[in-house]
Write a protein that holds these residues in place. Structure first.
Motif, short mmCIF file in Angstrom:
data_model
loop_
_atom_site.label_atom_id
_atom_site.label_comp_id
_atom_site.label_asym_id
_atom_site.label_seq_id
_atom_site.Cartn_x
_atom_site.Cartn_y
_atom_site.Cartn_z
N ASN B 86 0.85 -1.19 0.00
CA ASN B 86 0.00 0.00 0.00
C ASN B 86 0.88 1.24 0.00
O ASN B 86 1.79 1.35 0.79
CB ASN B 86 -0.91 0.00 1.22
N ALA B 87 0.59 2.15 -0.90
CA ALA B 87 1.51 3.26 -1.08
C ALA B 87 0.79 4.59 -1.18
O ALA B 87 0.75 5.23 -2.22
CB ALA B 87 2.35 3.03 -2.33
N ALA B 88 0.19 5.01 -0.06
CA ALA B 88 -0.39 6.35 0.00
C ALA B 88 0.38 7.13 1.05
O ALA B 88 1.12 6.56 1.85
CB ALA B 88 -1.87 6.26 0.37
N ALA B 89 0.24 8.47 1.03
CA ALA B 89 0.86 9.30 2.07
C ALA B 89 0.01 9.15 3.33
O ALA B 89 -1.14 9.56 3.36
CB ALA B 89 0.93 10.74 1.62
N GLY B 90 0.60 8.56 4.37
CA GLY B 90 -0.16 8.14 5.55
C GLY B 90 -0.91 9.24 6.28
O GLY B 90 -2.05 9.04 6.71
N LEU B 92 -2.00 12.01 5.05
CA LEU B 92 -2.95 12.73 4.21
C LEU B 92 -4.27 11.95 4.13
O LEU B 92 -4.28 10.73 4.19
CB LEU B 92 -2.38 12.91 2.80
N SER B 145 -5.16 3.24 -3.28
CA SER B 145 -3.92 3.12 -4.04
C SER B 145 -4.21 3.05 -5.54
O SER B 145 -3.52 3.67 -6.35
CB SER B 145 -3.16 1.87 -3.57
N MET B 148 -5.52 6.41 -6.71
CA MET B 148 -4.40 7.37 -6.84
C MET B 148 -3.68 7.19 -8.17
O MET B 148 -3.11 8.14 -8.71
CB MET B 148 -3.41 7.20 -5.69
#
Ligand SMILES: Nc1ncnc2c1ncn2[C@@H]1O[C@H](COP(=O)(O)OP(=O)(O)O)[C@@H](O)[C@H]1O
Ligand SMILES: [Mg+2]
Lengths: 255, 245
Positions: B86-90, B92, B145, B148
């Motif tokens: 999982n690769a989102a800005a935590g 945000l 993800s 995005m």
């Protein structure tokens, strides 16, 4: 400046501002230290001739001390990002090497500026109780003198965050914070100590940063020039090194 | 005809280990192309090579006719990916993550918000709009993800193991989302779930040990192997490889 830098900066600033530790260390801590050290100063008999904790000297020391925590935060932001999948995903985006560096630097510059202003304002208030009136121009100049040392600390944070992992990087920053505090003359009178210690402190950037602000606060502007230049050289060298390392590391991550 | 992706003798070695071993294939525009293989087959490495997250040690990939070896900067705006992790800005929120991504790929603030709103609708994320990414459940994180990746309006979307670690309901919901994207965008999906490849793909490439062993539609793979289902076909194809070595 590219839009991408601003967009990445905004994200980083949000990330920092939503971490309560930022407020505790970057804003609260310097103010608390000012108050504590002023209290310590009150209990030092005047005959001791101990001037480092007098508010006009303390303000510069604490301001630089505070900036060393900005280094820790820069470092934590970068190392945390590097260990996560988010940054690696951005590597596939149009964001470029130098834009990452600017994007990390701008928000922490904002935090450094806010922190310095708060430290200065708190110093002025404490000064009122201590019967010391800060010269407004001197104080403003003193704050501006801290720009190079701020850049240097941010550069160090970027460098450690780039080279070391999330576990090792904060520890290294702590060592630099302690070193900067002792060799920066924040807790002791370097001039009175003299000898080798003073020579070392005069060469390293930390004490020069403190001196640049102290001289300005004292209205001795011409004295501040040399320390300012010394910190500026360190700042430029460290920051360039950090930027190069980050770009190198990014390239080697894309293998 | 220009393909969305043309993989030409692509190889990637890590010291002596061949993660991707001289693979070639063509992916048509608008298709959902699956790479099916067990862990370590080289699926993620292949995606990393096409998306510029890794450099080939041999061969090339043409993305819309542009080479990953020499024209990666031109390729980047055409792609986006949802990585295996999982690769989102935590810190945000869901909304902020979407707008951030769109703006990073050059959309104006107004357009970015418009696109984000559309994605929120398409992915039914209204309820989680103001939730910070790090507090989302696994299913929602994966959905974010993917959103995005789509918010930047890519021509090609890479989904690396999109349903890994999800429960059966979250997986089914995500399948519905992925099915709804079919035809609108070229999708390259990796999975080690047979039923996932079966349910979603236009074409399937079977990968083992860095090589593509077979490639075609589900029916083509079944008739070529004479197997009743994809799982049997996969096993036959993988066994064949063992017998050859
Ligand atoms: N950065 C790397 N360094 C060394 N070996 C790697 C690296 N990335 C992948 N590999 C190896 O390459 C092979 C393929 O990995 P990967 O592409 O992740 O497979 P998959 O996604 O199909 O599970 C594995 O054996 C893996 O250990
Ligand atoms: Mg994988």
């Amino acid at each position: 400046m590219s839009d991408r830098v601003m967009i990445f900066s905004q994200r980083n600033l949000k990330e920092l501002m939503r971490d309560p530790l930022s407020y505790i260390f970057c804003i609260g801590f310097p103010v608390v230290m000012l108050i504590v050290m002023t209290a310590v100063n009150e209990s030092i008999p005047p005959q001791a001739g101990m001037t480092v904790f007098q508010i006009q000297n303390l303000s510069g020391g604490i301001a630089v001390f505070g900036l060393s925590f900005v280094m820790l935060f820069t470092c934590m932001t970068v190392s945390k990002d590097r260990s996560g999948a988010f940054l690696r995903r951005l590597y596939a985006s149009p964001l470029k090497g130098a834009e990452y560096v600017s994007g990390y630097t701008l928000p922490v510059m904002v935090i450094a500026a806010v922190q310095t202003v708060i430290t200065a304002a708190a110093s002025v208030v404490i000064g009122i109780f201590q019967d010391y009136t800060f010269d407004f121009v001197g104080l403003i100049c003193g704050m501006l003198m801290l720009i190079p040392i701020a850049v240097m600390f941010i550069g160090l944070g970027l460098l450690f965050g780039t080279i070391f992992n999330e576990k090792a990087a904060p520890g290294l920053c702590s060592i630099i914070i302690s070193l900067a505090a002792f060799l920066g003359g924040e807790w002791m009178d370097i001039e009175a100590m003299g000898g080798t210690i003073k020579k070392i402190c005069d060469i390293l950037p930390f004490y020069n940063g403190v001196k640049a602000m102290r001289f300005c606060v004292a209205g001795e502007f011409s004295e501040a020039v040399t320390p300012l230049l010394i910190t500026a050289v360190y700042a430029a060298a460290v920051f360039v090194l950090a930027a190069v390392c980050f770009s190198k590391k990014m390239k080697s991550d894309i293998r | 005809m220009e393909y969305a992706i043309e993989i030409k003798n692509l190889s990637k070695s890590f010291s002596s280990k061949k993660a991707v071993d001289d693979i070639s294939c063509k992916i048509e525009k608008g298709q959902l192309f699956s790479m099916l293989g067990v862990n370590g087959a080289g699926k993620t490495t292949t995606i990393r090579l096409i998306t510029g997250l890794s450099k080939p040690t041999g061969g090339d990939v043409l993305v819309y006719g542009k080479s990953v070896n020499s024209q990666m900067e031109e390729i980047k705006p055409l792609l986006n990916l949802s990585p295996q992790e999982n690769a989102a800005a935590g810190a945000l929120t869901v909304w902020e993550n979407l707008v951030f991504m769109a703006r990073l790929y050059g959309f104006s603030k107004a357009d970015a918000e418009k696109r984000a709103r559309k994605l929120v609708e398409d992915f039914s994320m209204e309820s989680e709009l103001n939730t910070k990414a790090k507090t989302l459940s696994g299913g929602w994180q994966r959905r974010l993800s993917i959103a995005m990746a789509l918010v930047t309006d890519p021509k090609i979307l890479f989904l690396d193991e999109p349903t890994l670690g999800l429960d059966v309901l979250a997986r089914r919901e995500l399948w519905t989302v992925i099915r709804s994207l079919k035809g609108k965008v070229t999708i390259v999906l990796t999975t080690h779930y047979m039923e996932e490849a079966e349910a979603l793909s236009d074409r399937i490439a079977v990968m083992t040990k860095g090589k593509i062993r077979a490639e075609g539609t589900l029916d083509e793979l079944l008739s070529a192997t004479g197997a009743p289902n994809l799982e049997e076909a996969f096993i036959k194809i993988a066994e064949e490889d063992k017998n050859n070595v």
